[in-house]
Design a protein around this motif. Sequence first.
Motif, PDB file in Angstrom:
ATOM      1  N   ALA A  49       0.833  -1.205   0.000  1.00  0.00           N
ATOM      2  CA  ALA A  49       0.000   0.000   0.000  1.00  0.00           C
ATOM      3  C   ALA A  49       0.861   1.246   0.000  1.00  0.00           C
ATOM      4  O   ALA A  49       1.942   1.268   0.595  1.00  0.00           O
ATOM      5  N   SER A  53      -2.682   5.735   2.087  1.00  0.00           N
ATOM      6  CA  SER A  53      -3.853   5.155   1.409  1.00  0.00           C
ATOM      7  C   SER A  53      -4.496   4.081   2.284  1.00  0.00           C
ATOM      8  O   SER A  53      -3.905   3.593   3.233  1.00  0.00           O
ATOM      9  N   ALA A  95      -5.921   4.843   6.608  1.00  0.00           N
ATOM     10  CA  ALA A  95      -4.623   5.292   6.095  1.00  0.00           C
ATOM     11  C   ALA A  95      -3.487   4.456   6.692  1.00  0.00           C
ATOM     12  O   ALA A  95      -3.385   4.294   7.893  1.00  0.00           O
TER      13      ALA A  95
END
Length: 112
Positions: A49, A53, A95
């Motif tokens: 990732a 994000s 996140a």
Amino acid sequence: GECDCLMSHSSRQCDQCAEGYIGIPDSNRADVQCRVPPVASVIPSYITAIAGSGVLLFCNTTNGTPPFIFRWMSNFSSEILNESIGTETLLSIGAVYRSPPTVYRCEVTLNQ
């Protein structure tokens, strides 16, 4: 006697289960139900990732008799991050900022 526990007869009552099956006690009898144990499958099995994000992971089972109990955990804690009952589950991670990488795992058991 021993239950042969063929896939088509996995809920048959018997005294004990054949190899590869697990027994679920029947609350009304001394017998057990022989059931195929579930095996978890996480999709995607590996993901990288971008920092900041979010990530969405999907877990289902390849065999066994539903409903199942799904538990999501990570390698940083023995704490259960999410628990659900059903035939599949999702884990939504906000996140991502952790370094070193976090490994998430889905464990699935039979809902007795």
